[in-house]
Design a protein around this motif. Sequence first.
Motif, PDB file in Angstrom:
ATOM      1  N   GLY A 154       0.969  -1.171   0.093  1.00  0.00           N
ATOM      2  CA  GLY A 154      -0.060   0.080  -0.090  1.00  0.00           C
ATOM      3  C   GLY A 154       0.758   1.150  -0.087  1.00  0.00           C
ATOM      4  O   GLY A 154       0.906   2.245  -0.833  1.00  0.00           O
ATOM      5  N   ASP A 181      -2.432 -10.254   5.267  1.00  0.00           N
ATOM      6  CA  ASP A 181      -3.614  -9.893   5.803  1.00  0.00           C
ATOM      7  C   ASP A 181      -4.569  -9.597   4.731  1.00  0.00           C
ATOM      8  O   ASP A 181      -5.853  -9.570   5.071  1.00  0.00           O
ATOM      9  CB  ASP A 181      -3.495  -8.950   6.970  1.00  0.00           C
ATOM     10  N   LEU A 488      -5.383   4.285   8.500  1.00  0.00           N
ATOM     11  CA  LEU A 488      -6.519   4.060   8.661  1.00  0.00           C
ATOM     12  C   LEU A 488      -7.499   5.323   8.781  1.00  0.00           C
ATOM     13  O   LEU A 488      -8.374   5.486   8.118  1.00  0.00           O
ATOM     14  CB  LEU A 488      -7.024   2.734   9.590  1.00  0.00           C
TER      15      LEU A 488
HETATM   16  C1  LIG Z   1      -5.208  -0.001   8.201  1.00  0.00           C
HETATM   17  C2  LIG Z   1      -4.048  -0.502   7.322  1.00  0.00           C
HETATM   18  C3  LIG Z   1      -4.155  -1.684   6.714  1.00  0.00           C
HETATM   19  C4  LIG Z   1      -3.270  -2.489   5.818  1.00  0.00           C
HETATM   20  N1  LIG Z   1      -3.415  -3.650   5.477  1.00  0.00           N
HETATM   21  C5  LIG Z   1      -2.255  -4.354   4.730  1.00  0.00           C
HETATM   22  C6  LIG Z   1      -2.643  -5.625   4.338  1.00  0.00           C
HETATM   23  O1  LIG Z   1      -3.593  -6.199   4.377  1.00  0.00           O
HETATM   24  N2  LIG Z   1      -1.420  -5.910   3.886  1.00  0.00           N
HETATM   25  C7  LIG Z   1      -0.292  -5.334   3.355  1.00  0.00           C
HETATM   26  O2  LIG Z   1       0.681  -5.915   3.009  1.00  0.00           O
HETATM   27  N3  LIG Z   1      -0.052  -3.932   4.042  1.00  0.00           N
HETATM   28  C8  LIG Z   1      -1.314  -3.743   4.730  1.00  0.00           C
HETATM   29  N4  LIG Z   1      -1.061  -2.250   4.966  1.00  0.00           N
HETATM   30  C9  LIG Z   1       0.427  -1.573   5.029  1.00  0.00           C
HETATM   31  C10 LIG Z   1       1.495  -2.316   5.975  1.00  0.00           C
HETATM   32  O3  LIG Z   1       1.317  -1.290   7.396  1.00  0.00           O
HETATM   33  C11 LIG Z   1       2.893  -1.856   5.482  1.00  0.00           C
HETATM   34  O4  LIG Z   1       3.100  -0.707   4.957  1.00  0.00           O
HETATM   35  C12 LIG Z   1       3.159  -3.125   4.436  1.00  0.00           C
HETATM   36  O5  LIG Z   1       3.007  -4.288   5.239  1.00  0.00           O
HETATM   37  C13 LIG Z   1       4.728  -3.059   3.971  1.00  0.00           C
HETATM   38  O6  LIG Z   1       5.063  -3.990   3.285  1.00  0.00           O
HETATM   39  P1  LIG Z   1       5.472  -3.552   1.608  1.00  0.00           P
HETATM   40  O7  LIG Z   1       6.627  -2.256   1.983  1.00  0.00           O
HETATM   41  O8  LIG Z   1       5.990  -4.726   1.041  1.00  0.00           O
HETATM   42  O9  LIG Z   1       4.253  -2.780   1.130  1.00  0.00           O
HETATM   43  C14 LIG Z   1      -1.832  -1.594   5.566  1.00  0.00           C
HETATM   44  C15 LIG Z   1      -1.835  -0.449   6.327  1.00  0.00           C
HETATM   45  C16 LIG Z   1      -2.838   0.212   7.109  1.00  0.00           C
HETATM   46  C17 LIG Z   1      -2.671   1.710   7.610  1.00  0.00           C
END
Ligand SMILES: Cc1cc2nc3c(=O)[nH]c(=O)nc-3n(C[C@H](O)[C@H](O)[C@H](O)COP(=O)(O)O)c2cc1C
Length: 516
Positions: A154, A181, A488
């Motif tokens: 994200g 997740d 969020l």
């Molecule tokens: C409310 C919320 C939900 C999130 N849900 C996910 C999720 O389901 N899967 C995910 O990979 N990152 C999710 N993120 C982002 C993670 O906080 C994080 O940035 C990410 O796991 C880092 O991995 P990356 O650098 O490979 O993206 C979410 C962030 C927020 C604020």
Amino acid sequence: MTLRVFVSRDAGAVAVGADEVAQAIAQAAAARGLALDLVRTGSRGLYWLEPMVELATPAGRVAFGPVSPADAGSLLEAMLADGKHPLRLGLAEEIPWLKRQTRLIFARCGVIDPRSLEDYRAHGGYQGLERALSLGAASTLAEVTASGLRGRGGAGFPTGIKWKTVADTAADQKYIVCNADEGDSGTFADRMIMEGDPFVLIEGMTIAALTVGASRGYIYIRSEYPHAVAAMNAAIAAARRGGYLGTRIAGSRHAFDIEVRVGAGAYVCGEETSLLESLEGRRGVVRAKPPLPAHQGLFGKPTVINNVLSFAAVPFILANGGKAYADFGIGRSRGTMPIQLAGNIRHGGLFETAFGITLGELVDDVGGGTFTGRPVRAAQVGGPLGAYFPRALFDTPFDYEAFAARDGLIGHGGIVVFDDSVDMAKQARFAFEFCAIESCGKCTPCRIGSTRGAETIDKILRGERVDNHLALVEDLCNTMKLGSLCALGGFTPYPVMSALKHFPEDFKPQHLQAAE
Ligand SMILES: Cc1cc2nc3c(=O)[nH]c(=O)nc-3n(C[C@H](O)[C@H](O)[C@H](O)COP(=O)(O)O)c2cc1C
Ligand code: SF4
């Protein structure tokens, strides 16, 4: 003669009857005394054609779909004869929807048997790890950095920088955590890759472990994904047996092992610090940063936490070089993005392509417009915290910066399409309501603001001091944006404000709308 037939066991295909189709084919073959080699694969991601059945031929795999159990007999007869059948789609790889993709991450998904380490290796698997072992940690990190890979969860944070921070932090124990997740609306790419090519995730995490010096890894999978949990556990066991996890991975002196942990079902547990809390056995509440997880993450130790797709991109990068990956894409968005087309769309599914394709091409051309056949009115990109884009913005290229410049985000690559029957005021209200339900409660702008926001939209729709309440919503959104501890609360304003900005006509009081 043995017929080699492939049927997906992906949850999306199973939901529309793939298990029954596989069973019917097995029974029809047994009744005819035919030798059948039935392979259960992942999905190719053309969901409107599932259950899709493929037959191995000297020319390549021939696809049929969507198949129902009642078709099994006629399908086998056709396979034995000239292959002609009303459900024949031609060579799978030549189906235009598949052919126009650039599948770097999903190359094997729908092709191999996800339970077979041999099949994975036969299709180029573990070449990335072998190269990483021969390069050593510093050069492996250089390849990941050169690829320009940014986090696919994200936030789009550069993966190379994150890994370097963990590599540079001295500690007796480090961890690799995979965020599976996948809570964003309209997204399913993580699930698909875990079910269809689980070894690519294991390989990506293993390369991360070698690079930063970690010996333990966890995959945090949402509880709604039982098929993915089973596929990952089976693949982890196979990788252990094959010497790719354990004390001496691939015959090297490095030790690394992975365990699956199942979440308890909260959107906020996808936020990385909340996920770490949950992994440690506590309620999923966001931690204040700093410290960064890269410095003090799981159990207070330096931790790489990445999305499934980020890890799954790494084996290609190592096997082919960072430059080969960076050659795809535009601007600072390098490589490919597995885009997920969902909602009211004719051709929903997984479309992996280089960054740069426009939103309009994706919705109208690739997606074929709406499933209902009515005009497309809006597309929400990037999950429940993403903006609603009207047609006027469909020229936006799929690129982190281009979306941000238009107050949007690409997030995890989910696109949810709406036709002209959508009520955008309801969507804006839903954004607040979703935030209120999913809020972890740690900070006030999100915990209180989300509920007040939903109430204020109700007042607007009831015609109560409309201008004042519209101004109040905007004020509230600014407070949430600037004052929330995590995205969020901080990003809920995006769907709200985009709905207000691009679809103001939907925010007229209901009695005036009814009079029009
Ligand atoms: C409310 C919320 C939900 C999130 N849900 C996910 C999720 O389901 N899967 C995910 O990979 N990152 C999710 N993120 C982002 C993670 O906080 C994080 O940035 C990410 O796991 C880092 O991995 P990356 O650098 O490979 O993206 C979410 C962030 C927020 C604020
Ligand atoms: S923004 Fe919401 S989910 Fe995030 S820390 Fe604050 S209360 Fe928790």
